[in-house]
Design a protein around this motif. Structure first.
Motif, PDB file in Angstrom:
ATOM      1  N   GLY A   1       5.316   4.188   1.600  1.00 10.77           N
ATOM      2  CA  GLY A   1       4.765   2.873   1.291  1.00 10.77           C
ATOM      3  C   GLY A   1       4.922   1.889   2.431  1.00 10.77           C
ATOM      4  N   PHE A   2       4.060   0.898   2.430  1.00 12.23           N
ATOM      5  CA  PHE A   2       4.084  -0.140   3.455  1.00 12.23           C
ATOM      6  C   PHE A   2       3.840  -1.466   2.746  1.00 12.23           C
ATOM      7  CE2 PHE A   2       2.233  -2.568   7.025  1.00 12.23           C
ATOM      8  CZ  PHE A   2       3.212  -2.351   7.976  1.00 12.23           C
ATOM      9  N   SER A   3       4.778  -2.392   2.868  1.00  9.96           N
ATOM     10  CA  SER A   3       4.694  -3.597   2.042  1.00  9.96           C
ATOM     11  C   SER A   3       5.047  -4.857   2.824  1.00  9.96           C
ATOM     12  CB  SER A   3       5.618  -3.482   0.830  1.00  9.96           C
ATOM     13  OG  SER A   3       6.961  -3.398   1.244  1.00  9.96           O
ATOM     14  N   TRP A   4       4.543  -5.964   2.292  1.00  8.83           N
ATOM     15  CA  TRP A   4       4.872  -7.282   2.812  1.00  8.83           C
ATOM     16  C   TRP A   4       5.959  -7.866   1.931  1.00  8.83           C
ATOM     17  CZ3 TRP A   4       4.567 -10.306   6.862  1.00  8.83           C
ATOM     18  CH2 TRP A   4       4.749 -11.689   6.717  1.00  8.83           C
TER      19      TRP A   4
ATOM     20  N   MET B   1       0.871  -1.166   0.000  1.00  4.32           N
ATOM     21  CA  MET B   1       0.000   0.000   0.000  1.00  4.32           C
ATOM     22  C   MET B   1       0.912   1.222   0.000  1.00  4.32           C
ATOM     23  SD  MET B   1      -2.909  -0.926   2.841  1.00  4.32           S
ATOM     24  CE  MET B   1      -1.725  -1.528   4.059  1.00  4.32           C
ATOM     25  N   TYR B   2       0.556   2.250  -0.737  1.00  5.22           N
ATOM     26  CA  TYR B   2       1.450   3.396  -0.803  1.00  5.22           C
ATOM     27  C   TYR B   2       0.705   4.650  -1.232  1.00  5.22           C
ATOM     28  CZ  TYR B   2       1.464   1.216  -5.445  1.00  5.22           C
ATOM     29  OH  TYR B   2       1.093   0.623  -6.621  1.00  5.22           O
ATOM     30  N   PHE B   3       1.386   5.787  -1.033  1.00  4.78           N
ATOM     31  CA  PHE B   3       0.817   7.080  -1.391  1.00  4.78           C
ATOM     32  C   PHE B   3       1.941   7.990  -1.881  1.00  4.78           C
ATOM     33  CE2 PHE B   3      -0.363  11.482  -0.268  1.00  4.78           C
ATOM     34  CZ  PHE B   3      -1.573  11.587  -0.958  1.00  4.78           C
ATOM     35  N   GLY B   4       1.716   8.620  -3.022  1.00  2.00           N
ATOM     36  CA  GLY B   4       2.661   9.584  -3.567  1.00  2.00           C
ATOM     37  C   GLY B   4       1.968  10.915  -3.789  1.00  2.00           C
ATOM     38  N   ASN B   5       2.615  12.011  -3.481  1.00  2.00           N
ATOM     39  CA  ASN B   5       1.948  13.308  -3.626  1.00  2.00           C
ATOM     40  C   ASN B   5       2.613  14.167  -4.696  1.00  2.00           C
ATOM     41  OD1 ASN B   5       4.209  14.622  -2.529  1.00  2.00           O
ATOM     42  ND2 ASN B   5       3.347  14.713  -0.475  1.00  2.00           N
TER      43      ASN B   5
ATOM     44  N   ASP C   1       8.086 -12.431  -8.070  1.00  2.00           N
ATOM     45  CA  ASP C   1       6.664 -12.632  -8.310  1.00  2.00           C
ATOM     46  C   ASP C   1       6.189 -11.683  -9.405  1.00  2.00           C
ATOM     47  OD1 ASP C   1       4.063 -13.559  -8.018  1.00  2.00           O
ATOM     48  OD2 ASP C   1       4.118 -13.437  -5.834  1.00  2.00           O
ATOM     49  N   LEU C   2       4.976 -11.949  -9.907  1.00  2.00           N
ATOM     50  CA  LEU C   2       4.298 -11.021 -10.786  1.00  2.00           C
ATOM     51  C   LEU C   2       3.282 -10.237  -9.965  1.00  2.00           C
ATOM     52  CD1 LEU C   2       3.533 -13.350 -13.831  1.00  2.00           C
ATOM     53  CD2 LEU C   2       5.333 -11.633 -13.676  1.00  2.00           C
ATOM     54  N   LYS C   3       2.991  -9.019 -10.381  1.00  2.00           N
ATOM     55  CA  LYS C   3       1.987  -8.259  -9.655  1.00  2.00           C
ATOM     56  C   LYS C   3       1.292  -7.270 -10.580  1.00  2.00           C
ATOM     57  CE  LYS C   3       5.223  -4.834  -7.681  1.00  2.00           C
ATOM     58  NZ  LYS C   3       5.774  -4.302  -6.409  1.00  2.00           N
ATOM     59  N   ILE C   4       0.224  -6.704 -10.058  1.00  2.00           N
ATOM     60  CA  ILE C   4      -0.548  -5.706 -10.771  1.00  2.00           C
ATOM     61  C   ILE C   4      -0.888  -4.603  -9.779  1.00  2.00           C
ATOM     62  CG2 ILE C   4      -2.753  -6.876 -10.322  1.00  2.00           C
ATOM     63  CD1 ILE C   4      -3.663  -5.932 -13.104  1.00  2.00           C
ATOM     64  N   ALA C   5      -0.870  -3.356 -10.237  1.00  2.00           N
ATOM     65  CA  ALA C   5      -1.080  -2.214  -9.350  1.00  2.00           C
ATOM     66  C   ALA C   5      -2.426  -1.554  -9.648  1.00  2.00           C
ATOM     67  CB  ALA C   5       0.039  -1.197  -9.510  1.00  2.00           C
ATOM     68  N   LEU C   6      -3.129  -1.204  -8.586  1.00  2.00           N
ATOM     69  CA  LEU C   6      -4.355  -0.418  -8.686  1.00  2.00           C
ATOM     70  C   LEU C   6      -4.075   0.956  -8.087  1.00  2.00           C
ATOM     71  CD1 LEU C   6      -7.451  -0.276  -9.256  1.00  2.00           C
ATOM     72  CD2 LEU C   6      -7.763  -0.908  -6.858  1.00  2.00           C
ATOM     73  N   SER C   7      -4.237   2.010  -8.861  1.00  2.00           N
ATOM     74  CA  SER C   7      -3.954   3.364  -8.369  1.00  2.00           C
ATOM     75  C   SER C   7      -5.197   4.239  -8.490  1.00  2.00           C
ATOM     76  CB  SER C   7      -2.782   3.990  -9.129  1.00  2.00           C
ATOM     77  OG  SER C   7      -3.007   3.971 -10.526  1.00  2.00           O
TER      78      SER C   7
ATOM     79  N   VAL D   1      -1.778  10.315  -5.076  1.00  2.00           N
ATOM     80  CA  VAL D   1      -2.282   9.067  -5.659  1.00  2.00           C
ATOM     81  C   VAL D   1      -2.038   7.926  -4.679  1.00  2.00           C
ATOM     82  CG1 VAL D   1      -2.029   7.386  -7.531  1.00  2.00           C
ATOM     83  CG2 VAL D   1      -1.900   9.839  -8.024  1.00  2.00           C
ATOM     84  N   LEU D   2      -3.106   7.177  -4.400  1.00  2.00           N
ATOM     85  CA  LEU D   2      -3.018   5.973  -3.581  1.00  2.00           C
ATOM     86  C   LEU D   2      -2.810   4.764  -4.479  1.00  2.00           C
ATOM     87  CD1 LEU D   2      -5.985   6.618  -1.132  1.00  2.00           C
ATOM     88  CD2 LEU D   2      -3.607   6.234  -0.405  1.00  2.00           C
ATOM     89  N   GLY D   3      -2.086   3.776  -3.960  1.00  2.00           N
ATOM     90  CA  GLY D   3      -1.863   2.566  -4.737  1.00  2.00           C
ATOM     91  C   GLY D   3      -1.888   1.314  -3.899  1.00  2.00           C
ATOM     92  N   VAL D   4      -2.283   0.222  -4.528  1.00  2.00           N
ATOM     93  CA  VAL D   4      -2.248  -1.105  -3.912  1.00  2.00           C
ATOM     94  C   VAL D   4      -1.661  -2.065  -4.933  1.00  2.00           C
ATOM     95  CG1 VAL D   4      -3.589  -3.022  -2.970  1.00  2.00           C
ATOM     96  CG2 VAL D   4      -4.243  -0.682  -2.433  1.00  2.00           C
ATOM     97  N   ASP D   5      -0.681  -2.856  -4.528  1.00  2.00           N
ATOM     98  CA  ASP D   5      -0.106  -3.886  -5.391  1.00  2.00           C
ATOM     99  C   ASP D   5      -0.654  -5.248  -4.997  1.00  2.00           C
ATOM    100  OD1 ASP D   5       1.369  -1.978  -6.631  1.00  2.00           O
ATOM    101  OD2 ASP D   5       3.302  -2.582  -5.796  1.00  2.00           O
ATOM    102  N   CYS D   6      -1.047  -6.029  -5.995  1.00  2.00           N
ATOM    103  CA  CYS D   6      -1.560  -7.379  -5.762  1.00  2.00           C
ATOM    104  C   CYS D   6      -0.589  -8.396  -6.342  1.00  2.00           C
ATOM    105  CB  CYS D   6      -2.924  -7.565  -6.406  1.00  2.00           C
ATOM    106  SG  CYS D   6      -4.208  -6.511  -5.701  1.00  2.00           S
ATOM    107  N   LEU D   7      -0.152  -9.327  -5.513  1.00  2.00           N
ATOM    108  CA  LEU D   7       0.760 -10.385  -5.958  1.00  2.00           C
ATOM    109  C   LEU D   7      -0.022 -11.517  -6.616  1.00  2.00           C
ATOM    110  CD1 LEU D   7       3.188 -10.726  -2.909  1.00  2.00           C
ATOM    111  CD2 LEU D   7       3.658  -9.608  -5.093  1.00  2.00           C
TER     112      LEU D   7
END
Length: 299
Positions: free
Chosen positions: A134-137, A123-127, A208-214, A227-233
Motif C-alpha cells: 500500500g501507498f498512503s498519504w 492506494m493498495y493491492f492485496g493478492n 477522519d472518515l473514509k470509504i474504500a473502493l475495491s 484486489v486493488l483498492g483506493v481509500d477516499c477521505l
C-alpha cells in the motif's frame, strides 16, 4: 273648523318599531365592513403568497445546492474508479508485475500527484497469497507512507517512511498481523467479482472518515490476480462543501439514513468522544434541531 294635524312623537315611533340605527349610520357601516373585510383578506392573501414565495425560493435554492453537491461527489468518487481502472489495466496487460512489491510502490509513487488531487488517502493491492502493498498519504504528518505485509514481514503490517524517490526508508511502525484476504474490501470485491464500495468507516489513525473502493483483477484465463483498492477521505469532501456557498449563512450536511454524519461544510470533529461515528444530533449548531425534526417528519 280647522283641524290641527298631530305630529307623531319620536317617543311613539320608538315604541312602535323599537330602537333603530339612523339610516346614514347603516349605510356607512354596510360600506365600511366590506372594505375592512377586503383589506383583511388582501393582507392575508399577500402574507400567504409571500410565505409561499419564500418557501418556493428556499426549495429552489435547496434543489440547486443539492444538485451541485451531488455533481461534486460524483466527480470526486468517480476519480477513484478511474485510478483503479488504470492500475487494473496495467496489471492485466503485464506492464505492472503484481508479484513485485517494489514495482507496485514505484507505480503508486508516480501516481501520487494525481492521487492527492483525487482522494488523498491510500492506494493498495492485496493478492491471493496474502501479500499486501500500500501507498498512503498520512494527513496528520503530511507525509507519504508505504505499507507492507506478507512473507517478508512475517504477516505483520509494516509502515515505512519514504525517501525523495518514493522508496521505503525508515521503519515507522510494526503493527499487528495483517492479512488482506480477510479484510472487508478484499472479500466484498472477490464475492461480487466487480468494483465494490465499502461502508463509510472511521480511521482513527487519520482522525477522519473514509470509504474504500475495491476492484478484483483477473488474468486472461479468469484467475484472480488480486484486489486493488483506493481509500477516499471525507475531509476532502468537507473542503468541497465549504467552497459551496448557500446564501449568507447556510450550511450543508451529508448524512446516512440513520443520521450518521458523513460530511459537512462546518468545522466538526470526525468522531464523538467515544471514537464512534458522529450522529448529526450531536453537533452543536442552531439549525440541527429543525433539521432533525424535518428528517423525522419525512420519515
Amino acid at each position: 273648523m280647522g283641524m290641527q294635524q298631530s305630529q307623531p312623537s319620536s317617543h311613539s315611533n320608538a315604541r312602535r318599531s323599537g330602537y333603530q340605527f339612523p339610516l346614514q349610520s347603516i349605510l356607512i357601516a354596510s360600506f365600511v365592513i366590506p372594505v375592512v373585510g377586503a383589506i383583511a383578506l388582501t393582507g392575508y392573501l399577500s402574507y400567504k403568497n409571500g410565505q409561499q414565495a419564500i418557501e418556493d425560493l428556499a426549495q429552489q435554492l435547496m434543489g440547486e445546492v443539492s444538485q451541485r453537491v451531488q455533481n461534486q461527489l460524483s466527480t470526486y468518487l468517480s476519480n477513484a474508479q478511474v485510478i483503479n481502472r488504470l492500475n487494473a489495466n496495467e496489471l492485466q496487460t503485464g506492464q505492472l508485475n503484481s508479484q513485485d512489491p517494489n514495482a507496485l510502490i514505484r507505480h503508486f509513487w508516480e501516481q501520487r500527484f494525481l492521487f492527492d488531487n483525487v482522494c488523498g488517502a491510500a492506494m493498495y493491492f492485496g493478492n491471493p497469497q496474502g501479500e499486501f502493498t500500500g501507498f498512503s498519504w498520512h494527513r496528520p504528518s503530511s507525509t507519504w507512507r508505504i505499507g507492507r505485509s506478507g512473507q517478508r514481514t512475517q504477516g505483520h503490517y509494516f509502515s515505512y517512511a519514504t525517501d525523495a524517490q518514493g522508496r521505503a526508508s525508515k521503519l515507522l511502525k510494526k503493527d499487528i498481523p495483517f492479512d488482506p484476504r480477510v479484510r472487508p474490501w478484499y472479500r466484498a470485491a472477490t464475492q461480487a467479482r466487480t468494483t465494490t464500495w465499502s461502508q463509510v468507516y472511521p480511521d482513527p489513525s487519520q482522525q477522519d472518515l473514509k470509504i474504500a473502493l475495491s476492484q478484483p483483477v483477473y488474468d486472461a484465463t479468469g484467475k484472480l490476480q488480486g484486489v486493488l483498492g483506493v481509500d477516499c477521505l471525507f475531509s476532502k469532501i468537507d473542503d468541497l462543501l465549504r467552497q459551496t456557498k448557500v446564501g449568507q449563512s447556510g450550511v450543508i450536511f451529508i448524512t446516512e439514513r440513520s443520521n450518521a454524519l458523513i460530511a459537512t461544510s462546518t468545522d466538526r470533529p470526525p468522531f464523538n468522544p467515544k471514537k464512534l461515528r458522529l450522529n448529526i444530533s450531536e453537533l452543536n449548531h442552531p439549525l440541527i434541531p429543525a433539521l432533525c425534526h424535518s428528517a423525522a417528519r419525512r420519515s
